[in-house]
Design an enzyme around this catalytic site. Structure first.
Site, PDB file in Angstrom:
ATOM      1  N   LYS A  73       0.691  -1.236  -0.348  1.00  0.00           N
ATOM      2  CA  LYS A  73      -0.483  -0.009   0.569  1.00  0.00           C
ATOM      3  C   LYS A  73       1.313   1.444  -0.192  1.00  0.00           C
ATOM      4  O   LYS A  73       0.660   2.101   1.088  1.00  0.00           O
ATOM      5  CB  LYS A  73      -1.566  -0.322   1.160  1.00  0.00           C
ATOM      6  N   THR A  80       9.051   8.809  -4.619  1.00  0.00           N
ATOM      7  CA  THR A  80       9.708   7.775  -3.621  1.00  0.00           C
ATOM      8  C   THR A  80       9.332   6.989  -3.571  1.00  0.00           C
ATOM      9  O   THR A  80       9.134   5.382  -3.880  1.00  0.00           O
ATOM     10  CB  THR A  80       9.649   8.312  -2.214  1.00  0.00           C
TER      11      THR A  80
END
Length: 238
Positions: A73, A80
């Protein structure tokens, strides 16, 4: 949007089930997989196991020929998330999750960073959430509207599938048809407790509603005889 049929193709009854390896150690995970030999070949590695064992657990399970759904998730700044997706792509997994609430730029970054046949799944609203949870986080809409809003955002930006509770399956099918795959947690057989899941269905109900994959953890993993529990669920669906 790429054709997701290659990595998320139509499945047999047993292939619709993804067993969530919600256990704390590699030893426990491998032990479960050995019990399920011949029953199912798709497993989810979530935050608990991945945090404890790292990427090596993915490599270890891959050696058995099992398919892996890495449920991290991801939700962070676009760069990133993109770098994390690149790293995950090198592990040979089938599916990886991101939170659609990260927005269009983050979703696109994740989709663009994937390699090979790995599929990006967009998480809408967690199955442990309800309307009150949304209100606490500043969302005034009902859950079904929020799920659809996030799913549209994901599809528009190239995800291969959507993660949502069984209660939203029919809404998603009506909106997208077979354009996406729907992966459903919050699946609980009639004989199992719902635990912290608030929006659940039985395995048979979820399949009949149109789910492509059922992610099932505690009803199987916490059962005194996990292989027997899995066999009961497969029989119920079939």
């Amino acid at each position: 949007m790429r054709d997701s049929s290659t990595s998320l193709g139509m499945t047999k009854t047993c292939d619709k089930i993804i067993v969530a390896l919600d256990v704390p150690t590699k030893t426990a995970a491998i032990g479960l997989i050995e019990q399920f030999h011949g029953q199912v070949c798709f497993f989810k590695i979530g935050l608990q196991l991945y945090t404890a064992e790292g990427p090596e657990i993915v490599r270890e399970i891959s050696k058995s020929g099992a398919k892996i759904f890495l449920d991290l998730k991801l939700h962070d700044i676009p760069n990133t998330v993109a770098r994390a997706v690149e790293s995950a792509s090198g592990l040979g997994i089938e599916m990886l999750t991101i939170h659609l609430s990260g927005g269009a730029e983050m979703i696109q970054a994740a989709v663009d960073a994937r390699k090979d046949k790995m599929s990006i799944l967009g998480v809408t609203v967690l199955t442990s959430s309800n309307d009150e949870t949304l209100r606490e986080t500043g969302v005034s809409d009902k859950i079904d509207k929020q799920v659809l809003r996030l799913a549209k955002l994901g599809v528009e930006n190239g995800v291969d599938g959507i993660v949502a509770s069984p209660h939203e399956i029919k809404t998603l099918r009506a909106e997208f048809g077979d354009e996406i795959k729907i992966v459903v947690p919050g699946v609980r057989p009639s004989w199992a407790e719902s635990n912290d899941q608030k929006r659940t269905m039985t395995p048979r109900e979820a399949v009949q509603a149109g789910a492509d994959y059922l992610v099932i953890g505690r009803p199987i993993v916490a059962h005194p005889n996990p292989a027997e529990a899995l066999a009961k669920i497969i029989q119920e669906i079939a």
